[in-house]
Design a protein around this motif. Structure first.
Motif, PDB file in Angstrom:
ATOM      1  N   GLU A 281     -52.863  16.525 -40.748  1.00 60.05           N
ATOM      2  CA  GLU A 281     -51.617  15.885 -41.194  1.00 60.05           C
ATOM      3  C   GLU A 281     -51.913  14.459 -41.674  1.00 60.05           C
ATOM      4  OE1 GLU A 281     -49.046  16.549 -37.798  1.00 60.05           O
ATOM      5  OE2 GLU A 281     -48.852  18.677 -38.305  1.00 60.05           O
ATOM      6  N   THR A 282     -52.477  14.350 -42.849  1.00 63.00           N
ATOM      7  CA  THR A 282     -52.954  13.050 -43.333  1.00 63.00           C
ATOM      8  C   THR A 282     -52.135  12.517 -44.509  1.00 63.00           C
ATOM      9  OG1 THR A 282     -54.545  14.158 -44.757  1.00 63.00           O
ATOM     10  CG2 THR A 282     -55.300  13.480 -42.557  1.00 63.00           C
ATOM     11  N   GLY A 283     -51.002  13.154 -44.792  1.00 62.02           N
ATOM     12  CA  GLY A 283     -50.172  12.680 -45.905  1.00 62.02           C
ATOM     13  C   GLY A 283     -49.176  11.623 -45.469  1.00 62.02           C
ATOM     14  N   PHE A 284     -48.278  11.299 -46.355  1.00 61.61           N
ATOM     15  CA  PHE A 284     -47.179  10.363 -46.067  1.00 61.61           C
ATOM     16  C   PHE A 284     -45.942  11.232 -45.933  1.00 61.61           C
ATOM     17  CE2 PHE A 284     -45.007   6.226 -47.761  1.00 61.61           C
ATOM     18  CZ  PHE A 284     -44.211   6.209 -46.639  1.00 61.61           C
ATOM     19  N   ARG A 285     -45.691  11.713 -44.687  1.00 62.97           N
ATOM     20  CA  ARG A 285     -44.648  12.710 -44.463  1.00 62.97           C
ATOM     21  C   ARG A 285     -44.084  12.600 -43.047  1.00 62.97           C
ATOM     22  NH1 ARG A 285     -48.172  17.780 -46.749  1.00 62.97           N
ATOM     23  NH2 ARG A 285     -48.223  17.067 -48.885  1.00 62.97           N
ATOM     24  N   ILE A 286     -43.021  13.343 -42.834  1.00 63.83           N
ATOM     25  CA  ILE A 286     -42.494  13.558 -41.493  1.00 63.83           C
ATOM     26  C   ILE A 286     -43.062  14.882 -41.012  1.00 63.83           C
ATOM     27  CG2 ILE A 286     -40.419  14.077 -40.171  1.00 63.83           C
ATOM     28  CD1 ILE A 286     -38.941  12.154 -42.088  1.00 63.83           C
ATOM     29  N   TYR A 287     -43.661  14.859 -39.825  1.00 62.75           N
ATOM     30  CA  TYR A 287     -44.256  16.057 -39.238  1.00 62.75           C
ATOM     31  C   TYR A 287     -43.529  16.407 -37.947  1.00 62.75           C
ATOM     32  CZ  TYR A 287     -48.191  15.029 -42.340  1.00 62.75           C
ATOM     33  OH  TYR A 287     -48.966  14.769 -43.440  1.00 62.75           O
ATOM     34  N   ALA A 288     -43.446  17.692 -37.651  1.00 61.94           N
ATOM     35  CA  ALA A 288     -42.826  18.122 -36.398  1.00 61.94           C
ATOM     36  C   ALA A 288     -43.552  19.343 -35.877  1.00 61.94           C
ATOM     37  CB  ALA A 288     -41.353  18.444 -36.610  1.00 61.94           C
ATOM     38  N   VAL A 289     -43.535  19.475 -34.556  1.00 61.18           N
ATOM     39  CA  VAL A 289     -44.118  20.647 -33.912  1.00 61.18           C
ATOM     40  C   VAL A 289     -43.124  21.192 -32.893  1.00 61.18           C
ATOM     41  CG1 VAL A 289     -45.371  19.208 -32.232  1.00 61.18           C
ATOM     42  CG2 VAL A 289     -46.132  21.551 -32.683  1.00 61.18           C
ATOM     43  N   LEU A 290     -43.001  22.500 -32.870  1.00 62.12           N
ATOM     44  CA  LEU A 290     -42.157  23.193 -31.901  1.00 62.12           C
ATOM     45  C   LEU A 290     -43.044  23.811 -30.837  1.00 62.12           C
ATOM     46  CD1 LEU A 290     -39.963  25.030 -34.522  1.00 62.12           C
ATOM     47  CD2 LEU A 290     -39.111  23.304 -32.939  1.00 62.12           C
ATOM     48  N   GLY A 291     -42.524  23.906 -29.599  1.00 64.66           N
ATOM     49  CA  GLY A 291     -43.288  24.539 -28.524  1.00 64.66           C
ATOM     50  C   GLY A 291     -42.386  25.156 -27.489  1.00 64.66           C
ATOM     51  N   GLU A 292     -43.023  25.907 -26.580  1.00 69.17           N
ATOM     52  CA  GLU A 292     -42.334  26.599 -25.484  1.00 69.17           C
ATOM     53  C   GLU A 292     -41.128  27.388 -26.006  1.00 69.17           C
ATOM     54  OE1 GLU A 292     -41.966  24.145 -21.821  1.00 69.17           O
ATOM     55  OE2 GLU A 292     -42.809  22.561 -23.092  1.00 69.17           O
ATOM     56  N   LEU A 293     -41.323  28.082 -27.109  1.00 69.54           N
ATOM     57  CA  LEU A 293     -40.214  28.722 -27.816  1.00 69.54           C
ATOM     58  C   LEU A 293     -39.455  29.754 -26.987  1.00 69.54           C
ATOM     59  CD1 LEU A 293     -41.721  29.232 -31.373  1.00 69.54           C
ATOM     60  CD2 LEU A 293     -40.217  27.430 -30.538  1.00 69.54           C
ATOM     61  N   PHE A 294     -40.123  30.405 -26.061  1.00 66.39           N
ATOM     62  CA  PHE A 294     -39.473  31.512 -25.345  1.00 66.39           C
ATOM     63  C   PHE A 294     -38.938  31.126 -23.980  1.00 66.39           C
ATOM     64  CE2 PHE A 294     -42.845  33.089 -28.117  1.00 66.39           C
ATOM     65  CZ  PHE A 294     -42.045  33.748 -29.042  1.00 66.39           C
ATOM     66  N   THR A 295     -39.246  29.907 -23.526  1.00 67.31           N
ATOM     67  CA  THR A 295     -38.798  29.505 -22.192  1.00 67.31           C
ATOM     68  C   THR A 295     -37.895  28.272 -22.218  1.00 67.31           C
ATOM     69  OG1 THR A 295     -40.831  28.243 -21.937  1.00 67.31           O
ATOM     70  CG2 THR A 295     -40.799  30.483 -21.015  1.00 67.31           C
TER      71      THR A 295
END
Ligand SMILES: [Zn+2]
Length: 70
Positions: free
Chosen positions: A19-33
Protein backbone atom coordinates in the motif's frame (compact mmCIF):
# COMPACT_ATOMS: atom_id res chain seq x y z
CA UNK A 1 -10.11 -2.08 1.15
CA UNK A 2 -9.35 -5.72 1.70
CA UNK A 3 -10.34 -8.45 4.11
CA UNK A 4 -8.41 -10.59 6.57
CA UNK A 5 -11.42 -12.92 6.62
CA UNK A 6 -11.59 -14.51 10.08
CA UNK A 7 -8.30 -13.01 11.27
CA UNK A 8 -7.78 -9.70 13.07
CA UNK A 9 -8.24 -6.36 11.27
CA UNK A 10 -4.69 -5.00 11.24
CA UNK A 11 -2.24 -3.80 8.63
CA UNK A 12 0.34 -6.52 8.05
CA UNK A 13 3.91 -6.09 6.89
CA UNK A 14 2.74 -7.27 3.46
CA UNK A 15 0.04 -4.56 3.49
CA UNK A 16 2.70 -1.98 4.36
CA UNK A 17 4.79 -3.11 1.40
CA UNK A 18 1.83 -3.20 -1.01
CA UNK A 19 0.00 0.00 0.00
CA UNK A 20 2.44 2.64 -1.21
CA UNK A 21 0.11 5.03 -3.04
CA UNK A 22 -1.59 8.23 -1.93
CA UNK A 23 -4.90 6.68 -0.86
CA UNK A 24 -7.24 5.71 1.93
CA UNK A 25 -6.74 2.07 2.89
CA UNK A 26 -8.94 -0.16 5.03
CA UNK A 27 -8.88 -3.72 6.26
CA UNK A 28 -11.76 -5.82 7.55
CA UNK A 29 -11.35 -8.67 10.04
CA UNK A 30 -13.13 -11.15 12.29
CA UNK A 31 -15.93 -11.20 9.73
CA UNK A 32 -17.82 -14.16 11.17
CA UNK A 33 -17.60 -13.40 14.88
CA UNK A 34 -17.11 -9.69 15.63
CA UNK A 35 -16.68 -7.75 12.35
CA UNK A 36 -14.20 -4.89 12.60
CA UNK A 37 -12.68 -2.32 10.29
CA UNK A 38 -9.39 -0.43 10.52
CA UNK A 39 -8.59 2.50 8.26
CA UNK A 40 -5.55 4.60 7.44
CA UNK A 41 -4.47 7.35 5.13
CA UNK A 42 -1.41 6.37 3.12
CA UNK A 43 0.91 8.90 1.54
CA UNK A 44 3.62 7.12 -0.45
CA UNK A 45 4.55 4.64 2.28
CA UNK A 46 3.78 6.86 5.29
CA UNK A 47 0.62 6.02 7.21
CA UNK A 48 -1.81 7.68 9.59
CA UNK A 49 -4.46 5.45 11.17
CA UNK A 50 -7.74 7.18 11.90
CA UNK A 51 -11.41 6.46 12.48
CA UNK A 52 -13.71 5.80 9.55
CA UNK A 53 -15.92 8.75 10.52
CA UNK A 54 -16.59 10.94 7.51
CA UNK A 55 -15.28 8.32 5.09
CA UNK A 56 -17.44 5.23 5.58
CA UNK A 57 -20.98 4.92 6.89
CA UNK A 58 -20.82 1.65 8.83
CA UNK A 59 -23.61 -0.85 9.41
CA UNK A 60 -24.35 -1.37 13.14
CA UNK A 61 -22.63 -4.76 13.22
CA UNK A 62 -19.18 -3.48 12.22
CA UNK A 63 -16.88 -1.94 14.86
CA UNK A 64 -14.30 0.71 14.01
CA UNK A 65 -11.04 -0.48 15.62
CA UNK A 66 -10.05 3.10 16.49
CA UNK A 67 -13.46 4.35 17.62
CA UNK A 68 -12.47 4.15 21.31
CA UNK A 69 -9.31 6.23 20.80
CA UNK A 70 -11.19 9.38 19.73
ZN1 LIG B 1 -3.95 -7.09 5.08
Amino acid sequence: MHSHHGMEAYFSEMDNRDETGFRIYAVLGELFTNPKIRMRVGIYGHFYETTVTGIFDLPDRITDCLADYW
